[in-house]
Design a protein around this motif. Structure first.
Motif, short mmCIF file in Angstrom:
data_model
loop_
_atom_site.label_atom_id
_atom_site.label_comp_id
_atom_site.label_asym_id
_atom_site.label_seq_id
_atom_site.Cartn_x
_atom_site.Cartn_y
_atom_site.Cartn_z
N TYR A 39 35.61 -3.89 -47.00
CA TYR A 39 36.04 -4.15 -45.75
C TYR A 39 37.31 -3.23 -45.48
CZ TYR A 39 37.89 -6.50 -41.89
OH TYR A 39 38.21 -6.81 -40.49
N ASN A 40 38.04 -3.27 -46.51
CA ASN A 40 39.51 -2.53 -46.61
C ASN A 40 39.35 -1.03 -46.55
OD1 ASN A 40 40.74 -5.17 -46.35
ND2 ASN A 40 41.36 -5.06 -48.53
N THR A 41 38.45 -0.60 -47.46
CA THR A 41 38.32 0.98 -47.39
C THR A 41 37.29 1.45 -46.45
OG1 THR A 41 36.71 0.61 -49.17
CG2 THR A 41 39.12 1.12 -49.57
N LEU A 42 36.10 1.12 -46.60
CA LEU A 42 34.88 1.84 -45.61
C LEU A 42 34.94 1.52 -44.37
CD1 LEU A 42 31.90 1.13 -48.20
CD2 LEU A 42 33.45 3.44 -47.95
N ARG A 43 35.39 0.35 -43.96
CA ARG A 43 35.36 -0.07 -42.62
C ARG A 43 36.63 0.67 -42.14
NH1 ARG A 43 38.57 -3.07 -39.08
NH2 ARG A 43 39.75 -3.66 -40.91
N ARG A 44 37.59 0.62 -42.62
CA ARG A 44 38.72 1.32 -41.93
C ARG A 44 38.57 2.86 -41.73
NH1 ARG A 44 43.82 -2.04 -45.07
NH2 ARG A 44 43.42 -3.86 -43.81
N ALA A 45 37.88 3.30 -42.70
CA ALA A 45 37.52 4.85 -42.57
C ALA A 45 36.40 5.26 -41.84
CB ALA A 45 37.55 5.34 -44.01
N ASN A 46 35.78 4.38 -41.27
CA ASN A 46 34.60 4.38 -40.44
C ASN A 46 33.51 4.93 -41.35
OD1 ASN A 46 33.19 3.83 -38.09
ND2 ASN A 46 33.79 5.64 -37.07
N HIS A 47 33.51 4.69 -42.60
CA HIS A 47 32.41 5.37 -43.29
C HIS A 47 30.99 4.80 -42.96
CE1 HIS A 47 30.50 6.85 -46.96
NE2 HIS A 47 31.52 7.38 -47.14
N PRO A 48 29.99 5.68 -42.92
CA PRO A 48 28.75 5.46 -42.49
C PRO A 48 27.89 4.26 -43.51
CG PRO A 48 28.82 7.84 -42.65
CD PRO A 48 30.11 7.44 -43.22
N LEU A 49 28.41 4.25 -44.89
CA LEU A 49 27.86 3.51 -45.67
C LEU A 49 28.32 1.91 -45.21
CD1 LEU A 49 28.28 4.57 -49.45
CD2 LEU A 49 26.59 2.96 -48.50
N TYR A 50 29.49 1.73 -44.75
CA TYR A 50 30.04 0.48 -44.11
C TYR A 50 28.75 -0.13 -43.18
CZ TYR A 50 32.33 -3.46 -41.91
OH TYR A 50 32.68 -4.69 -41.30
N THR A 51 28.08 0.75 -42.46
CA THR A 51 27.05 0.33 -41.53
C THR A 51 25.77 -0.31 -42.22
OG1 THR A 51 27.62 1.91 -39.93
CG2 THR A 51 25.44 0.91 -39.50
N PHE A 52 25.53 0.19 -43.23
CA PHE A 52 24.41 -0.15 -43.97
C PHE A 52 24.83 -1.49 -45.03
CE2 PHE A 52 22.95 -0.19 -48.61
CZ PHE A 52 21.21 -0.34 -48.22
N LEU A 53 26.03 -1.45 -45.46
CA LEU A 53 26.46 -2.79 -46.50
C LEU A 53 27.09 -4.00 -45.77
CD1 LEU A 53 28.44 -0.59 -48.96
CD2 LEU A 53 26.46 -1.76 -49.24
N LYS A 54 27.41 -3.77 -44.40
CA LYS A 54 27.77 -4.76 -43.54
C LYS A 54 26.83 -6.04 -43.49
CE LYS A 54 29.85 -6.16 -38.95
NZ LYS A 54 29.75 -5.68 -37.59
N PRO A 55 25.46 -5.89 -43.20
CA PRO A 55 24.88 -6.92 -43.22
C PRO A 55 24.78 -7.47 -44.67
CG PRO A 55 23.71 -4.84 -42.44
CD PRO A 55 24.98 -4.86 -42.77
N LEU A 56 24.65 -6.87 -45.49
CA LEU A 56 24.42 -7.43 -46.84
C LEU A 56 25.53 -8.03 -47.53
CD1 LEU A 56 23.03 -4.15 -48.45
CD2 LEU A 56 21.90 -6.06 -47.70
N CYS A 57 26.67 -8.01 -46.82
CA CYS A 57 28.16 -8.91 -47.17
C CYS A 57 28.70 -9.94 -46.28
CB CYS A 57 29.02 -7.74 -47.50
SG CYS A 57 28.69 -6.45 -48.70
N ARG A 58 27.92 -9.85 -44.84
CA ARG A 58 28.37 -10.44 -43.96
C ARG A 58 28.75 -12.12 -44.21
NH1 ARG A 58 24.05 -10.85 -39.76
NH2 ARG A 58 23.51 -12.78 -40.68
N ASP A 59 27.95 -12.66 -44.67
CA ASP A 59 28.15 -14.20 -44.91
C ASP A 59 28.63 -14.70 -46.23
OD1 ASP A 59 27.28 -14.42 -42.42
OD2 ASP A 59 25.28 -14.91 -42.73
N THR A 60 29.01 -13.56 -47.36
CA THR A 60 29.06 -14.43 -48.46
C THR A 60 30.51 -14.75 -48.83
OG1 THR A 60 27.79 -12.29 -49.42
CG2 THR A 60 29.16 -13.28 -51.20
N LEU A 61 31.44 -14.23 -48.10
CA LEU A 61 32.53 -15.02 -48.20
C LEU A 61 32.89 -16.21 -47.64
CD1 LEU A 61 35.19 -11.80 -47.39
CD2 LEU A 61 34.32 -12.86 -49.76
N LEU A 62 32.20 -16.38 -46.59
CA LEU A 62 32.26 -17.69 -46.04
C LEU A 62 31.35 -18.78 -46.74
CD1 LEU A 62 32.69 -19.85 -43.69
CD2 LEU A 62 30.55 -19.13 -42.50
N LEU A 63 30.13 -18.41 -47.21
CA LEU A 63 29.51 -19.25 -48.30
C LEU A 63 30.34 -19.55 -49.66
CD1 LEU A 63 25.96 -17.28 -48.07
CD2 LEU A 63 26.43 -19.73 -47.12
#
Length: 148
Positions: free
Chosen positions: A58-82
């Motif tokens: 979240y702190n690196t790939l999202r801020r850098a608008n990295h294309p990998l963030y688009t791939f990883l976002k759904p995989l990580c979406r609910d883990t912190l809340l859970l």
């Protein structure tokens, strides 16, 4: 099956135990295996291990608008809340801790099991793909026609 770790502990077999006794012993092993899977493998090695990586993503790939963030976002979406919800319910400490009622080992014990697993874990040895494959019996000599 041997339920105790002593030299003179009884060994249970299908042929030397009564039908109900054998069923009870198999239930003990299934319960222990399930507890290790749920608390150490699933919670410890998956949910809790991913938290720092999710924050870094979240702190690196999202801020850098990295294309990998688009791939990883759904995989990580609910883990912190859970994980947060799990800490408030299953893994909370206290006199009426839900995890103590829900599990056979209790909150303190499964947290000790997770801590023991991480104290023996070597990130650089266990996390490399070649070492992980070798630990499972896949060396360069393994022939896998149709897969490689």
């Amino acid at each position: 099956i041997q339920l105790e770790r002593t030299d003179d502990a009884r060994v249970y077999t299908k042929n030397t135990s009564g039908e109900n006794e054998w069923l009870f012993v198999k239930c003990q092993v299934a319960n222990a295996d399930s507890s290790m899977h749920q608390w150490v493998s699933h919670l410890g090695k998956t949910h809790l291990a991913m938290e720092p990586h999710i924050i870094a993503i979240y702190n690196t790939l999202r801020r850098a608008n990295h294309p990998l963030y688009t791939f990883l976002k759904p995989l990580c979406r609910d883990t912190l809340l859970l994980n947060w919800a799990g800490r408030q319910t299953l893994a909370s400490y206290g006199a009426l801790a839900f995890g103590d009622y829900q599990t056979s080992v209790g909150v303190g014990q499964f947290m000790q099991l997770i801590g023991k697993m991480w104290s023996r874990y070597s990130f650089f040895e266990k996390s490399s793909l070649p070492n992980e494959l070798a630990s499972r019996g896949f060396t360069q000599d393994v022939q896998m026609p149709g897969y490689l």
